[in-house]
Write a protein that holds these residues in place. Sequence first.
Motif, PDB file in Angstrom:
ATOM      1  N   VAL A 188      13.395 -23.067  35.969  1.00  0.00           N
ATOM      2  CA  VAL A 188      13.283 -21.794  36.703  1.00  0.00           C
ATOM      3  C   VAL A 188      13.225 -22.103  38.203  1.00  0.00           C
ATOM      4  O   VAL A 188      13.921 -21.481  39.017  1.00  0.00           O
ATOM      5  CB  VAL A 188      12.013 -21.006  36.269  1.00  0.00           C
ATOM      6  CG1 VAL A 188      11.785 -19.800  37.178  1.00  0.00           C
ATOM      7  CG2 VAL A 188      12.131 -20.555  34.821  1.00  0.00           C
TER       8      VAL A 188
ATOM      9  N   VAL B  33      16.351 -14.089  36.755  1.00  0.00           N
ATOM     10  CA  VAL B  33      15.941 -15.116  35.789  1.00  0.00           C
ATOM     11  C   VAL B  33      15.019 -14.549  34.709  1.00  0.00           C
ATOM     12  O   VAL B  33      13.994 -13.929  35.012  1.00  0.00           O
ATOM     13  CB  VAL B  33      15.211 -16.269  36.529  1.00  0.00           C
ATOM     14  CG1 VAL B  33      14.718 -17.312  35.543  1.00  0.00           C
ATOM     15  CG2 VAL B  33      16.127 -16.897  37.565  1.00  0.00           C
TER      16      VAL B  33
ATOM     17  N   VAL C 268      12.994 -15.721  30.889  1.00  0.00           N
ATOM     18  CA  VAL C 268      12.529 -16.894  30.134  1.00  0.00           C
ATOM     19  C   VAL C 268      12.183 -16.486  28.705  1.00  0.00           C
ATOM     20  O   VAL C 268      12.138 -15.295  28.399  1.00  0.00           O
ATOM     21  CB  VAL C 268      11.290 -17.566  30.801  1.00  0.00           C
ATOM     22  CG1 VAL C 268      11.669 -18.265  32.101  1.00  0.00           C
ATOM     23  CG2 VAL C 268      10.174 -16.559  31.039  1.00  0.00           C
TER      24      VAL C 268
ATOM     25  N   LYS D 235       5.096 -20.237  33.578  1.00  0.00           N
ATOM     26  CA  LYS D 235       6.572 -20.193  33.613  1.00  0.00           C
ATOM     27  C   LYS D 235       7.028 -18.909  34.302  1.00  0.00           C
ATOM     28  O   LYS D 235       7.968 -18.922  35.100  1.00  0.00           O
ATOM     29  CB  LYS D 235       7.074 -20.271  32.166  1.00  0.00           C
ATOM     30  CG  LYS D 235       8.548 -20.257  31.981  1.00  0.00           C
ATOM     31  CD  LYS D 235       8.936 -20.763  30.599  1.00  0.00           C
ATOM     32  CE  LYS D 235       8.516 -19.868  29.447  1.00  0.00           C
ATOM     33  NZ  LYS D 235       9.100 -20.261  28.167  1.00  0.00           N
TER      34      LYS D 235
ATOM     35  N   ALA E  67      10.213 -16.272  37.162  1.00  0.00           N
ATOM     36  CA  ALA E  67      10.983 -15.466  36.201  1.00  0.00           C
ATOM     37  C   ALA E  67      10.698 -13.982  36.442  1.00  0.00           C
ATOM     38  O   ALA E  67       9.609 -13.602  36.849  1.00  0.00           O
ATOM     39  CB  ALA E  67      10.595 -15.841  34.772  1.00  0.00           C
TER      40      ALA E  67
ATOM     41  N   SER F 286      10.886 -11.633  30.380  1.00  0.00           N
ATOM     42  CA  SER F 286      11.037 -12.578  29.271  1.00  0.00           C
ATOM     43  C   SER F 286      11.581 -11.864  28.043  1.00  0.00           C
ATOM     44  O   SER F 286      11.464 -10.641  27.922  1.00  0.00           O
ATOM     45  CB  SER F 286       9.693 -13.236  28.941  1.00  0.00           C
ATOM     46  OG  SER F 286       8.757 -12.242  28.634  1.00  0.00           O
TER      47      SER F 286
END
Length: 302
Positions: A133, A144, A146, A169, A174, A177
Amino acid sequence: LDRLDAVRAEGRMPFSVEFMPPRDEEGEARLWRAVRTFERMDPAFVSMTYGAGGSTRDRTVRVTGEIAETTTLLPVAHLTAVNHSISELRALMGSYADQDVRNVLVLRGDPPGDPLGKWVRHPAGLKYASEVVELVRELGDFHVGVAAFPEGHHRSPDLDTDVRYFANKLRAGADYSITQMFFDVDDYLRLRDAVAAADPEQGAKPLIPGIMPITSLKSVVRMAELSNAKIPEAMRAELRAAAGDGPEENRAAVRAVGIDIATRMGERLIAEGAPALHFCTLNFAKATSEVLENLGMLPVGV
Ligand code: FAD
């Protein structure tokens, strides 16, 4: 993410679909049939998984670019760290940017061959998705996403540690998700609430639930084993009863129960405020479109 808001502004619940890279010409034709069918249903985005084999990888990048260029769909390219050096990852991102693919789902990837086997970092590569990332963020203007694991990732020692690394993360840059497919909505809600409690800022980012409409008992059991997803006992019993005890499972009955299960999961997730529903399609449009229809999520006239 803007697309999620745009669909919601039209008064519709957003959904997305996941495709797999085709292995050969025949698979590519099947993929394109699914792409064109879903195009009419106006998903918020379509994501393309990324495999371990070299030739599949080239095909994946090409097909993802073709979806960006020749359809109205917004492709999200999955990008995995496994077996790649940092310079290869940079080059891949360059190819996506050249094709105007600006959305990536960043993953670490599983060891090819045996997803549960030992994970070995490429000598010039990265170890965790959070590092990828950071790399993608440095490379430019990408959106982005995840991966998230409602039941916890199989390599995490416990759920608290899993949530800590997951929030980390998200913090690495990010925007949202997508979860591993799951069959118990309570697991999704547990993860959502645990992240919100651990880090409200990261908990506010969309956590998109992954749903796979079941069409065959045998294949879902195998897939659940590969991805470590558990099928609740009551659901398994429902599917087993539909399959019957003949030598071949009753596919039509299993499929009907599978669509019903996915519909019920969708209803509960929507009621719980899920930001969108993400469907694992295996490049088939029919089962997912039936679930979307049941949920009243198709655009008017489709
Ligand atoms: P990570 O976030 O890196 O986590 C891996 C493990 O490391 C976890 O147990 C985590 O808790 C732990 N961890 C994280 N950071 C640290 C740290 N700093 N120290 C110690 N431990 C840490 N695979 C593919 O090959 N191709 C695909 O296209 C693909 N698409 C997917 C799509 C979705 C929606 C999902 C949910 C999964 C997908 N996968 C795909 C599978 C995924 O690559 C594997 O499940 C992989 O094992 C985990 O990837 P990750 O990005 O979550 O890894």
